[in-house]
Enzyme design. Structure first.
Site, short mmCIF file in Angstrom:
data_model
loop_
_atom_site.label_atom_id
_atom_site.label_comp_id
_atom_site.label_asym_id
_atom_site.label_seq_id
_atom_site.Cartn_x
_atom_site.Cartn_y
_atom_site.Cartn_z
N GLU A 43 -74.87 9.03 84.65
CA GLU A 43 -74.75 7.82 83.84
C GLU A 43 -74.80 8.16 82.36
O GLU A 43 -73.96 7.70 81.57
CB GLU A 43 -75.87 6.84 84.19
N ASP A 102 -71.52 7.76 79.80
CA ASP A 102 -71.56 6.88 78.64
C ASP A 102 -71.24 7.62 77.35
O ASP A 102 -70.41 7.18 76.54
CB ASP A 102 -72.95 6.23 78.52
N SER A 106 -69.86 1.16 84.86
CA SER A 106 -70.56 1.97 83.87
C SER A 106 -69.59 2.66 82.92
O SER A 106 -69.97 3.01 81.80
CB SER A 106 -71.41 3.04 84.55
#
Length: 540
Positions: free
Chosen positions: A251, A255, A450
């Site tokens: 994650e 990002d 995400s």
């Protein structure tokens, strides 16, 4: 020290603080009474921010926004309220830690026994989470002395059950996936190619995991894109901790790498906290009010079903997002990866929070096909229960916001009631057409909404750079009609109980972006596109 048999008539419940036990989480013991803990207490603002939505209907260059110092002075906590909480803490033997008037927060510390007594926490014990281990839980409401009624709006940290999870999906067989670099996705969505986000700071909220500078250096070198400046900020004891949880690492790297590839000139600040409601709320409010880094965009790729949150937590998060709007800060939020149920198995449909908050730009998911650098087809992402689907639907907690009144948001399929529609916008999220990302020394193909929140955060940084002013709270502008040409309307597919169709829908919102057209619609110059570095077409 206050007497333990203080009459309950002298106290009032903190609105929305009720906690319910989790049936699947067995009680395994009592909470340790002598263990130290810290709670975050949020206070009411001096005055409300009622003007925010009206200002957001104006073009970005004409809006009135506040500096962080002005926000703290006009809408922070009052000194009288701070003093009242200090007196309460002294009465119950609690220590006063950090006091932040702008964030309206006070940290109080003490033993579990002292904090329990101060807030009359009920049913305190140790509970077993199926995947995250033992946590401290409680049931029922929290209370405060009647003199603090309305002063304290939220108390977080007594119950530290996991509240949120990341919205990403690793492709199980990366070698067989169609994958794109973020640069290729940006090209397909016609992001302005003569901008790099210079002068902007993008905040990223992370509730675990970490990043490796060596991985970032290698990744951006492989793209032929300058590596962005990345700074870690710890909140509530959180830290940059790569190598402890690959899912959380994925994650974090997803990002950073998506934002950095799209807007390499922007600074990226990663706020690390834990997965509790206290950690999540404190990380967001810290980022929004950060007077050192001053982010103009916040990207959030974590969340959970909106009705799994306490009302005090939902209210505090929405308050922080409203404050972001007042500052001219855009907050992009992933809408979830489990379709219209949001992974809940009660037979009902659920939207994810904080994506369902009215001041969050909720980002849904598509399955994207690219040929010769352009979108060849795009449908709702739905790979079934095992493969994931874009989150979306109709809120049961938030009313239809003013910007969606003419959008045709349908009633909630379960209750028939009106509510905030999710998502607002969308982008590529299907792991079958995912992003090539470097995590823990290896390339992975990753999807999930995400990826869409940082994609939109990067685009927003480019637009802010071009306009010379932050676009901030975007929804009133996006739904106003002048930006219709800035979206590709996704009309095929479903996420479970909701189906795509012309115009806004509860799968893909208004659609996926044409970045250059969106910049022009928001008042930017018309410029001829140039090819972005590293855009040689889709990989596989």
């Amino acid at each position: 020290m206050a007497s333990e048999d203080r009459a309950s008539a002298d106290r009032v419940a903190v609105p929305g603080s009720e906690r319910e036990p989790e049936p699947a989480h067995p009680r395994v013991g009592d909470a340790e009474p002598d263990r130290k803990l810290e709670v975050t207490v949020y206070l009411r603002p001096v005055s409300p921010l009622d003007w925010v939505d009206h200002e957001a209907t104006r073009p970005p260059a004409q809006r009135r926004t506040l500096s962080r110092e002005q926000l703290a002075s006009a809408h922070g906590a009052s000194q009288d309220d701070v003093d009242a909480v200090r007196a309460f803490a002294a009465e119950y033997g609690l220590e006063v830690g950090d006091v932040d008037v702008g964030r309206r927060s006070i940290v109080l510390g003490g033993t579990v026994a002292a904090v329990t007594r101060a807030f009359e926490a009920q049913g305190l014990g140790s509970f077993e989470h199926p995947t995250s281990g033992v946590y401290r839980g409680r049931t029922g409401p929290l209370t405060v002395p009647a003199a603090l009624a309305g002063v304290i709006t939220g108390v977080f940290g007594i119950d530290n059950r996991p509240q949120a999870h990341p919205h990403l999906r690793f492709h199980a067989h990366a070698a067989r996936a169609t994958s794109y670099t973020p640069v290729q996705v940006a090209q397909a969505y016609a992001f302005p190619s003569n901008l790099n986000g210079a002068g902007q700071t993008v905040a990223v909220i992370e509730l675990g995991g970490g990043f490796s500078q060596a991985d970032l250096t290698a990744y951006f070198a492989s793209l032929g894109v300058p590596a962005p400046t990345v700074t870690a900020v710890g909140v509530d004891g959180g830290s940059n901790s790569p190598g402890t949880d690959q899912n959380a690492d994925g994650e974090v790297m997803l990002d950073i790498e998506v934002i950095g590839a799209v807007a390499s000139g922007a600074s990226i600040v990663v706020y690390f906290a834990n997965t509790t409601d206290q950690g999540f709320l404190d990380a967001v409010s810290t980022a929004v009010h950060d007077t050192t880094h001053k982010p103009s965009v916040v990207s959030i790729s974590w969340g959970g079903p909106e009705d799994s949150w306490t009302r005090q937590a939902r209210d505090q998060m929405e308050q922080s997002l409203t404050e972001a709007a007042a500052l001219g800060v855009t907050v992009t939020v992933a809408s979830g990866d489990n379709g219209s149920t949001d992974g809940v198995t009660d037979g009902k449909q659920h939207v994810d929070f904080p994506a369902s908050a009215p001041h969050a730009l909720a980002c849904g998911g598509t399955s994207l096909q690219v040929q010769n650098g352009k979108v060849s087809s795009e449908t709702v992402w739905n790979d079934g229960a095992g493969g994931g689907a874009g989150g979306g639907g109709v809120s049961i907690e938030f009313a239809v916001p003013s910007y969606q009144r003419a959008a045709g948001v349908p009633p909630n399929v379960d209750s028939g009631a009106a509510g905030r529609g999710v998502p607002d916008v969308c982008g590529d999220a299907d792991p079958e057409t995912g992003y090539t990302i470097r995590v823990d020394g290896a390339e992975q193909t990753i999807g999930g909404t995400s990826a869409v929140a940082p994609l939109w955060a990067g685009l927003t940084a480019l637009i802010n750079e071009a306009l010379g002013t932050p676009v901030g709270f975007l929804q009133p502008q996006l739904y106003a009609g002048a930006t219709q040409t800035a979206f590709s309307d996704i009309t095929q597919g479903n996420n479970g109980s909701y189906h795509a169709g012309p115009g806004w829908d509860a799968c893909t919102g208004l659609g996926s972006p044409n970045g250059t057209a969106l910049l022009q619609a928001l008042g930017g110059p018309r410029r001829r596109r140039r090819q972005r570095p590293g855009t040689t077409g889709a990989g596989s």
